[in-house]
Design a protein around this motif. Sequence first.
Motif, mmCIF file in Angstrom:
data_model
loop_
_atom_site.group_PDB
_atom_site.id
_atom_site.type_symbol
_atom_site.label_atom_id
_atom_site.label_comp_id
_atom_site.label_asym_id
_atom_site.label_seq_id
_atom_site.Cartn_x
_atom_site.Cartn_y
_atom_site.Cartn_z
ATOM 1 N N THR A 89 -4.055 8.231 -1.330
ATOM 2 C CA THR A 89 -4.870 7.092 -1.763
ATOM 3 C C THR A 89 -6.146 7.013 -0.939
ATOM 4 O O THR A 89 -7.225 6.724 -1.469
ATOM 5 C CB THR A 89 -4.064 5.784 -1.651
ATOM 6 N N ALA A 95 -1.220 5.936 -7.060
ATOM 7 C CA ALA A 95 -2.409 5.149 -7.435
ATOM 8 C C ALA A 95 -3.701 5.899 -7.145
ATOM 9 O O ALA A 95 -4.709 5.689 -7.822
ATOM 10 C CB ALA A 95 -2.405 3.801 -6.706
ATOM 11 N N GLY A 96 -3.679 6.790 -6.159
ATOM 12 C CA GLY A 96 -4.878 7.555 -5.830
ATOM 13 C C GLY A 96 -5.057 8.808 -6.662
ATOM 14 O O GLY A 96 -5.995 9.570 -6.438
ATOM 15 N N ASN A 97 -4.180 9.020 -7.635
ATOM 16 C CA ASN A 97 -4.284 10.218 -8.480
ATOM 17 C C ASN A 97 -4.995 9.948 -9.797
ATOM 18 O O ASN A 97 -5.073 10.835 -10.634
ATOM 19 C CB ASN A 97 -2.880 10.770 -8.789
ATOM 20 N N LEU A 132 -8.199 -1.862 -6.803
ATOM 21 C CA LEU A 132 -7.731 -1.125 -5.630
ATOM 22 C C LEU A 132 -8.881 -0.891 -4.645
ATOM 23 O O LEU A 132 -8.710 -1.030 -3.431
ATOM 24 C CB LEU A 132 -7.091 0.197 -6.051
ATOM 25 N N ILE A 182 0.842 -1.206 0.000
ATOM 26 C CA ILE A 182 0.000 0.000 0.000
ATOM 27 C C ILE A 182 0.875 1.253 0.000
ATOM 28 O O ILE A 182 0.560 2.230 -0.688
ATOM 29 C CB ILE A 182 -0.981 -0.035 1.191
ATOM 30 N N ALA A 193 -0.812 5.982 3.399
ATOM 31 C CA ALA A 193 -1.262 6.346 2.049
ATOM 32 C C ALA A 193 -2.377 7.390 2.115
ATOM 33 O O ALA A 193 -3.508 7.122 1.716
ATOM 34 C CB ALA A 193 -1.736 5.092 1.324
ATOM 35 N N ARG A 224 -4.263 3.927 6.194
ATOM 36 C CA ARG A 224 -4.480 5.310 5.770
ATOM 37 C C ARG A 224 -3.328 6.235 6.149
ATOM 38 O O ARG A 224 -3.042 7.204 5.436
ATOM 39 C CB ARG A 224 -5.803 5.829 6.331
ATOM 40 N N LEU A 251 1.942 1.697 -3.556
ATOM 41 C CA LEU A 251 0.866 2.251 -4.380
ATOM 42 C C LEU A 251 0.743 3.757 -4.161
ATOM 43 O O LEU A 251 0.500 4.509 -5.111
ATOM 44 C CB LEU A 251 -0.456 1.547 -4.064
ATOM 45 N N GLU A 252 0.924 4.191 -2.927
ATOM 46 C CA GLU A 252 0.901 5.630 -2.639
ATOM 47 C C GLU A 252 2.043 6.325 -3.365
ATOM 48 O O GLU A 252 1.863 7.378 -3.973
ATOM 49 C CB GLU A 252 1.013 5.851 -1.118
ATOM 50 N N TRP A 274 -8.671 9.605 -2.207
ATOM 51 C CA TRP A 274 -9.261 9.122 -3.459
ATOM 52 C C TRP A 274 -10.278 8.016 -3.167
ATOM 53 O O TRP A 274 -11.391 8.029 -3.696
ATOM 54 C CB TRP A 274 -8.151 8.598 -4.375
ATOM 55 N N PHE A 275 -9.903 7.082 -2.305
ATOM 56 C CA PHE A 275 -10.745 5.945 -1.966
ATOM 57 C C PHE A 275 -12.072 6.394 -1.357
ATOM 58 O O PHE A 275 -13.136 5.879 -1.732
ATOM 59 C CB PHE A 275 -9.978 5.043 -0.994
#
Length: 197
Positions: free
Chosen positions: A178, A142-144, A155, A134, A175, A172, A137-138, A181-182
């Motif tokens: 992310t 990945a959250g962009n 995801l 995770i 990330a 959290r 991914l940050e 975004w989630f």
Amino acid sequence: MKLLCSAPSPYSRLVRIIVRYLELEVEEVSTNPFDNGDELLRGNPLGQIPCLFLSDGAALYDSEVISRYLDVTHAKSQLFGAPGSDWHLQCQFSLIKGLIDSAVKLRQEQMREDEGVRSPFWTARYEQALLRGIRELERQGAGNRSRIDASAMALVCLLDYVDFRHPSLDWRKLAPATALWFEEVRELPVFAQTRPG
């Protein structure tokens, strides 16, 4: 088409999200893979879900195979992209899928506690893999992402499953972008309608 699936399964959920996203007519049949039902074993000798029966009776299994099939046949490869078009994105999808594997294996270790055979080594290994992955991914942003594709769908499946089965895992903090975004994207109907719990 008929999909043998289970609501808590993140593997089943990915396919269920794609079915809704593409607005496909698919009969979903809630299936406990541990029952080793005849229909499931006929479609997938491994006895695992999801398993998709096509209109001709042939069966496809493994969430990624089913997802790619639906993408190619119904979305012109818009969810995964054309083969070879973005290796970074393909690798990111594999990372997310591997993290889902780690989250499911961590859950299986937790279930073994009742038998007195839970392994502290494997529990820690799966937890650390989840946190490292995770964090990566940050780092990759990945959250962009601005569009919903297969990696975004996977995801959401991963993060909702971690929250559902491993609420004490505080991902959290590792990330924050992310997580923002989630919190926004998980309320889209295709995600809200399939959320476990």
